[in-house]
Design an enzyme around this catalytic site. Structure first.
Site, PDB file in Angstrom:
ATOM      1  CD  GLU A   1      -2.673   1.092  -0.033  1.00  0.00           C
ATOM      2  OE1 GLU A   1      -3.339   0.134  -0.418  1.00  0.00           O
ATOM      3  OE2 GLU A   1      -2.556   2.143  -0.699  1.00  0.00           O
ATOM      4  CG  PHE A   2       2.613   2.587  -2.827  1.00  0.00           C
ATOM      5  CD1 PHE A   2       3.962   2.515  -2.477  1.00  0.00           C
ATOM      6  CD2 PHE A   2       2.080   1.597  -3.624  1.00  0.00           C
ATOM      7  CE1 PHE A   2       4.762   1.471  -2.944  1.00  0.00           C
ATOM      8  CE2 PHE A   2       2.859   0.549  -4.103  1.00  0.00           C
ATOM      9  CZ  PHE A   2       4.206   0.484  -3.758  1.00  0.00           C
TER      10      PHE A   2
ATOM     11  CE  LYS B   1       4.988   0.769   2.105  1.00  0.00           C
ATOM     12  NZ  LYS B   1       3.885   1.683   2.111  1.00  0.00           N
TER      13      LYS B   1
ATOM     14  CB  CYS C   1       5.673   4.685   6.987  1.00  0.00           C
ATOM     15  SG  CYS C   1       3.933   4.370   7.275  1.00  0.00           S
TER      16      CYS C   1
ATOM     17  CE  LYS D   1       6.388   0.351  10.163  1.00  0.00           C
ATOM     18  NZ  LYS D   1       6.195  -0.570   9.073  1.00  0.00           N
TER      19      LYS D   1
ATOM     20  CB  ALA E   1      14.593  21.896   4.027  1.00  0.00           C
TER      21      ALA E   1
HETATM   22  C1  UGA Z   1       4.557   7.467   3.741  1.00  0.00           C
HETATM   23  C2  UGA Z   1       4.576   7.403   2.200  1.00  0.00           C
HETATM   24  O1  UGA Z   1       4.557   8.715   1.655  1.00  0.00           O
HETATM   25  C3  UGA Z   1       3.386   6.599   1.674  1.00  0.00           C
HETATM   26  O2  UGA Z   1       3.476   6.477   0.265  1.00  0.00           O
HETATM   27  C4  UGA Z   1       3.415   5.206   2.316  1.00  0.00           C
HETATM   28  O3  UGA Z   1       2.303   4.424   1.911  1.00  0.00           O
HETATM   29  C5  UGA Z   1       3.381   5.353   3.820  1.00  0.00           C
HETATM   30  O4  UGA Z   1       4.508   6.141   4.258  1.00  0.00           O
HETATM   31  C6  UGA Z   1       3.428   3.977   4.416  1.00  0.00           C
HETATM   32  O5  UGA Z   1       4.422   3.277   4.220  1.00  0.00           O
HETATM   33  O6  UGA Z   1       2.424   3.516   4.994  1.00  0.00           O
HETATM   34  P1  UGA Z   1       3.234   8.958   5.556  1.00  0.00           P
HETATM   35  O7  UGA Z   1       4.134   8.320   6.566  1.00  0.00           O
HETATM   36  O8  UGA Z   1       1.774   9.026   5.814  1.00  0.00           O
HETATM   37  O9  UGA Z   1       3.389   8.198   4.121  1.00  0.00           O
HETATM   38  O10 UGA Z   1       3.725  10.457   5.371  1.00  0.00           O
HETATM   39  P2  UGA Z   1       4.535  11.324   4.301  1.00  0.00           P
HETATM   40  O11 UGA Z   1       3.638  12.328   3.739  1.00  0.00           O
HETATM   41  O12 UGA Z   1       5.293  10.491   3.368  1.00  0.00           O
HETATM   42  O13 UGA Z   1       5.578  12.068   5.275  1.00  0.00           O
HETATM   43  C7  UGA Z   1       6.544  11.335   6.031  1.00  0.00           C
HETATM   44  C8  UGA Z   1       7.454  12.284   6.770  1.00  0.00           C
HETATM   45  O14 UGA Z   1       8.304  13.003   5.873  1.00  0.00           O
HETATM   46  C9  UGA Z   1       6.717  13.365   7.583  1.00  0.00           C
HETATM   47  O15 UGA Z   1       7.373  13.516   8.814  1.00  0.00           O
HETATM   48  C10 UGA Z   1       6.857  14.617   6.734  1.00  0.00           C
HETATM   49  O16 UGA Z   1       6.797  15.805   7.470  1.00  0.00           O
HETATM   50  C11 UGA Z   1       8.251  14.396   6.146  1.00  0.00           C
HETATM   51  N1  UGA Z   1       8.484  15.133   4.885  1.00  0.00           N
HETATM   52  C12 UGA Z   1       7.771  14.833   3.767  1.00  0.00           C
HETATM   53  C13 UGA Z   1       9.470  16.119   4.840  1.00  0.00           C
HETATM   54  O17 UGA Z   1      10.146  16.420   5.855  1.00  0.00           O
HETATM   55  N2  UGA Z   1       9.715  16.775   3.654  1.00  0.00           N
HETATM   56  C14 UGA Z   1       9.004  16.484   2.532  1.00  0.00           C
HETATM   57  O18 UGA Z   1       9.288  17.109   1.479  1.00  0.00           O
HETATM   58  C15 UGA Z   1       8.015  15.496   2.582  1.00  0.00           C
END
Ligand code: UGA
Length: 433
Positions: free
Chosen positions: A152-153, A208, A264, A267, A256
């Site tokens: 799942e993504f 994944k 996710c 881990k 940044a």
């Molecule tokens: C992430 C992936 O984006 C999903 O595709 C995946 O399905 C999911 O993990 C999972 O494995 O279940 P998620 O953890 O909900 O989704 O959140 P993201 O939007 O990816 O953000 C993750 C972290 O990166 C957050 O702390 C966010 O603030 C940080 N982030 C994100 C940044 O610091 N900079 C960015 O440009 C983007």
């Protein structure tokens, strides 16, 4: 087609509700009785925009969705069974703890009596789906079931949209029969011309981890560039824009900030490193990504303490406690990590978050919580913007300044324009500017 989803965590619940929206009869199973009772009353255990409406629609109107405590009573007539239980990090080794997956596989083997497909949707290391097959095959003839990896993504905060309009669907199958059934399952997405990547079980499992790890790498990369920008008078937002316009690089995940958090990325990066080590493969690029991300919070906290000259007994305000906007999830939240480091120095943290305060309080009982951003920012030395919730994007700093003199803003997510804030007489520090 009848579907059974085992585990009503984030992935399980969204998957169940969205498959019901596609029109499939879906039962979601969880051992936690309270959770199942709440769900049967359309009450979602976490905040996710749109989910409660979907639950209400399919529980009460279409009746396509149901929740149950009993795996044995719920899976016997399912055509496809999804395993969506948690795969947390093992405390010491950093690898994924698969005990929930093994238990569910065992239970499935005790309860199926007609052909079905068992799908791993939880994020599981390569080899897990085949291991699930071996466990089930101890009791069920291999002709009577197939295993598929279908990672799942979806992202928290935009999970329903991500499920309904995905960039791609990945299915890892062992034969044509199961591949055809999985393609039929995702047929509602064909109208949107969603690419369906059909591959081996192992490739799907790796896809994944490689995807999440690559995005985490992008984030650590831009954060390192941000540190350099700060030293040389460059602006990381301009740099990211200049890079991201190149289609080969892309402008997503180049924001940044305080580092990646959530349930996710931290881990999955660790688990992928462990998988590579087990197979004696050099994936050291990820060890660097992980270590840098882990140390980042320490550096940011030190910067805040020094720039704002914070001492024991001082008050700072923190806006945003969840690991990102539009969720109440505080797992591996960078805001909570900063809070702890400040509190360890005797600094009091006054905080506000639109949705995550209940969860944050459970993690940190010393946190002082307020009903609004403005109340949290009264009589304070510095304001830290930890999460880019929309409601923090246009704060009235003139109002805030009335109760707090010589205020310093630490905009960890770069949502403000430095000049505009400085013109109000406040000191401003962004990330990588
Ligand atoms: C992430 C992936 O984006 C999903 O595709 C995946 O399905 C999911 O993990 C999972 O494995 O279940 P998620 O953890 O909900 O989704 O959140 P993201 O939007 O990816 O953000 C993750 C972290 O990166 C957050 O702390 C966010 O603030 C940080 N982030 C994100 C940044 O610091 N900079 C960015 O440009 C983007």
């Amino acid at each position: 087609m009848k579907l059974a989803i085992i585990g009503t965590g984030y992935v399980g619940l969204i998957t169940g509700a969205c498959f019901a929206e596609f029109g499939y009869q879906t039962v979601c199973i969880d051992k936690d009785e309270n959770r199942v009772n709440d769900l049967n009353n359309s009450k979602c255990p976490f905040y996710e925009p749109g989910i409660e409406d979907l639950l209400d629609k399919h529980l009460n109107k279409t009746k396509l969705l149901s929740f149950s405590n009993s795996l044995s009573a719920s899976i016997h007539d399912a055509d496809i069974i999804f395993i969506t239980v948690g795969t947390p990090t093992k405390r010491i080794e950093g690898e994924a703890d698969l005990s929930f997956v093994w238990n569910v596989a065992e239970e499935i083997s005790n309860n199926i009596n007609k052909y079905c497909i068992v799908v791993t949707k939880s994020t599981v290391p390569v080899g897990t789906t085949k291991e699930v097959k071996s466990i089930i095959a101890k009791k069920i003839n291999e002709k009577n079931f197939d295993v598929v990896s279908n990672p799942e993504f979806l992202r928290e905060g935009s999970a329903i949209n991500d499920f309904m309009r995905p960039d791609r669907v990945v299915i890892g199958c062992e034969n044509k029969k199961s591949e055809d059934i999985m393609k039929e399952l995702y047929r509602p997405l064909y109208l949107l011309e969603t690419p369906l990547i059909s591959t081996t079980v192992e490739s799907a499992e790796i896809t994944k981890y490689a995807s999440n790890s690559f995005l985490a790498t992008k984030i650590s990369f831009i954060n390192q560039v941000a540190d350099l920008c700060e030293k040389v008078g460059a602006d990381v937002q301009d740099v990211a824009k200049g890079m991201g316009i190149d289609k080969r690089i892309g402008n997503k995940f180049l924001h940044a900030g305080p580092g990646y958090g959530g349930s996710c990325f931290p881990k999955d990066v660790k688990a992928f490193i462990t998988t590579a080590q087990k197979h004696d493969v050099d994936l050291s690029i990820l060890s660097s990504v992980d270590t840098f991300n882990e140390n980042r919070i320490n550096k940011i906290s030190k910067k805040i303490i020094s720039k704002a000259n914070l001492n024991k007994g001082d008050y700072v305000s923190l806006l945003g406690l969840s690991f990102k906007p539009n969720t109440d999830d505080v797992r591996d939240s960078t805001s909570l990590k900063i809070t702890k480091l400040l509190q360890d120095r005797g600094i009091f943290v006054k905080a506000f978050d639109p949705e995550a305060m209940d969860n944050a309080k459970k993690e940190n009982t010393e946190l002082q919580l307020f009903d609004s951003a403005y109340e949290a920012c009264e009589d304070t030395k510095a304001i830290i913007i930890g999460t880019e919730w929309n409601e923090f994007r246009a704060l009235n700093f003139l109002k805030i300044q009335k109760s707090s003199k010589n205020l310093i803003i630490f905009d960890l997510r770069n949502i403000y324009n430095a000049k505009e804030i400085e013109e109000l007489g406040l000191q401003y520090f962004g990330t990588g500017k």
